[in-house]
Scaffold this motif. Structure first.
Motif, PDB file in Angstrom:
ATOM      1  N   ALA A 173     -31.149   1.940  74.598  1.00  0.00           N
ATOM      2  CA  ALA A 173     -32.393   2.919  74.504  1.00  0.00           C
ATOM      3  C   ALA A 173     -32.476   3.417  76.093  1.00  0.00           C
ATOM      4  O   ALA A 173     -32.529   4.415  76.569  1.00  0.00           O
ATOM      5  N   TRP A 219     -38.560  14.084  74.034  1.00  0.00           N
ATOM      6  CA  TRP A 219     -39.297  14.117  73.222  1.00  0.00           C
ATOM      7  C   TRP A 219     -39.410  15.733  72.799  1.00  0.00           C
ATOM      8  O   TRP A 219     -39.878  16.019  71.333  1.00  0.00           O
ATOM      9  N   ALA A 241     -29.862  -3.243  71.788  1.00  0.00           N
ATOM     10  CA  ALA A 241     -30.498  -1.984  71.397  1.00  0.00           C
ATOM     11  C   ALA A 241     -31.576  -1.536  72.158  1.00  0.00           C
ATOM     12  O   ALA A 241     -31.634  -0.452  72.557  1.00  0.00           O
ATOM     13  N   LEU A 242     -32.486  -2.297  72.668  1.00  0.00           N
ATOM     14  CA  LEU A 242     -33.289  -2.063  73.769  1.00  0.00           C
ATOM     15  C   LEU A 242     -32.683  -1.429  75.227  1.00  0.00           C
ATOM     16  O   LEU A 242     -32.953  -0.522  75.773  1.00  0.00           O
ATOM     17  N   THR A 274     -27.360  15.136  77.428  1.00  0.00           N
ATOM     18  CA  THR A 274     -27.593  14.113  76.286  1.00  0.00           C
ATOM     19  C   THR A 274     -26.463  13.975  75.262  1.00  0.00           C
ATOM     20  O   THR A 274     -26.191  12.975  74.716  1.00  0.00           O
ATOM     21  N   ALA A 315     -37.756  11.700  79.409  1.00  0.00           N
ATOM     22  CA  ALA A 315     -38.279  11.133  78.093  1.00  0.00           C
ATOM     23  C   ALA A 315     -39.223  12.197  77.452  1.00  0.00           C
ATOM     24  O   ALA A 315     -39.027  12.518  76.560  1.00  0.00           O
ATOM     25  N   ALA A 349     -29.715   4.768  77.906  1.00  0.00           N
ATOM     26  CA  ALA A 349     -29.456   6.277  77.433  1.00  0.00           C
ATOM     27  C   ALA A 349     -30.431   7.189  78.318  1.00  0.00           C
ATOM     28  O   ALA A 349     -29.740   8.376  78.833  1.00  0.00           O
ATOM     29  N   VAL A 350     -31.655   6.872  78.208  1.00  0.00           N
ATOM     30  CA  VAL A 350     -32.697   7.558  79.127  1.00  0.00           C
ATOM     31  C   VAL A 350     -32.292   7.749  80.429  1.00  0.00           C
ATOM     32  O   VAL A 350     -32.394   9.006  81.130  1.00  0.00           O
TER      33      VAL A 350
END
Length: 370
Positions: free
Chosen positions: A43, A67, A39-40, A91, A63, A46-47
């Motif tokens: 993330a 945000w 999961a980490l 995205t 990021a 993806a970024v």
């Protein structure tokens, strides 16, 4: 006085080899750790994937743009173009890649258990070929034009459902849906659908049908958008949760119909439920991404090595592993030969074939228990 020499020690047979060390069974804690790490990694991947491309954006700035989009923050006037690239173009594509990768990992696990065949993948039942026929028909003859930009995706989904119904009708017998009949029917009808696609392309008045066929057979996320993402994301997520809820039944079905029946599992009913669920999930994914091979075949095997064969653990880790893999494969497809895009199916095959060969040659790993 004759002397008799002691008998020579027999040489070990070539087949003699030290046994493999016992492999420690996976624990729930180990599965949780693997899921947390993946999961980490998802993330972070993806970024990075959103920021990388023809116009690279640093991770910190990526990021910040993400945000701002999620919280409704403000963007400076000179950053509007970059913000649109990050949020409106990249995205949705990265999120769609993660969703499809997760779905392929989960569906591949379920299909291999459903047909009890370690070589099965989400497309073994002819769903992808049926979707391709639907997409090419819409692209060639302009059907479903009232749906606008979603017409081809809708045609692909309807084609996938039509193929599912046809496979079910042909494969079903008085004794129910047997794994062997499902596989054989799916493979046979896939060849029929491919022949039909060839006829459509040959008779098409222009080359658009051929280009559409290439997309639906090789895969790609170039058509990703925020408008098409919610439906497939909701469908894949719900499907993964339903498959995980059936994990105990999948464990029983993997042992064979007689053993499963002794454990109180109606394998024919379970197989029908899994057939419909996996077909709908596969049709939804093919409608937005085309057919992407090897992910649903290889990921479940790799995950079983990491966390064991229990389906609750595999269906926890396989979607995350498939999502991470697909995000990076999609990034490679749009950056290795920029500004052109490489078909995703080419890259997954180039990656999946050597991994699969390595699995076959790995000591201690058994495909299908043999």
């Amino acid at each position: 006085m004759s002397q008799t020499s002691p008998p020579a020690a027999a040489a070990p047979a070539p087949a003699d080899r030290p046994p493999d060390p016992p492999r420690r069974p996976a624990t729930p804690a180990g599965t949780a750790i693997a899921a947390a790490v993946l999961a980490l990694a998802l993330a972070v991947s993806a970024v990075l994937a959103v920021g990388l491309g023809a116009a690279p954006v640093p991770p910190a700035e990526t990021a910040r743009h993400l945000w701002a989009a999620l919280t409704g923050g403000t963007i400076a006037a000179d950053e509007v173009t970059r913000h649109q690239i990050v949020w409106q173009i990249r995205t949705p594509r990265v999120v769609l890649a993660a969703v499809v990768g997760a779905g392929l990992g989960a569906v591949g696990t379920a299909v291999q258990a459903m047909v009890r065949n370690p070589l099965a993948d989400p497309y073994v039942l002819g769903v992808s070929s049926g979707a391709s026929v639907g997409a090419v028909l819409v692209g060639t003859f302009g059907a479903l034009s009232a749906l606008g930009i979603h017409a081809v995706a809708a045609g692909a989904f309807l084609g996938a459902l039509g193929a599912t119904l046809l496979v079910h009708a042909v494969a079903r017998s008085r004794t129910g849906l047997s794994p062997l009949r499902l596989v054989l029917t799916g493979v046979a009808l896939s060849f029929g659908f491919q022949a039909l696609m060839g006829v459509i392309v040959h008779l098409a008045p222009d080359g658009e049908a051929a280009s559409a066929l290439l997309f639906w057979t090789m895969g790609g996320f170039g058509a990703a958008s925020w408008e098409s993402l919610p439906v497939v994301a909701a469908g894949v997520t719900a499907g993964i949760l339903l498959l995980r809820a059936s994990a105990r039944q999948l464990d029983a079905a993997a042992l064979g119909d007689e053993t499963a029946a002794s454990l109180g599992v109606d394998t024919d009913r379970l197989r029908r439920k899994l057939f419909v669920l996996t077909a709908v999930m596969t049709g939804a994914m093919v409608a937005v991404s085309g057919a992407i091979g090897f992910v649903g075949l290889v990921v479940p095997h790799v995950v079983r090595i990491l966390v064991g064969a229990a389906h609750r653990r595999v269906l926890t880790v396989a979607p995350l592993a498939g999502a991470v893999l697909m995000v990076w494969v999609d990034l490679a497809s749009r950056t290795l030969a920029a500004p052109r895009e490489l078909p995703l199916g080419v890259l997954t095959a180039l990656l999946g074939v050597p991994v699969f060969i390595a699995l076959m040659r790995r000591r201690g790993y058994q495909f299908g228990g043999r």
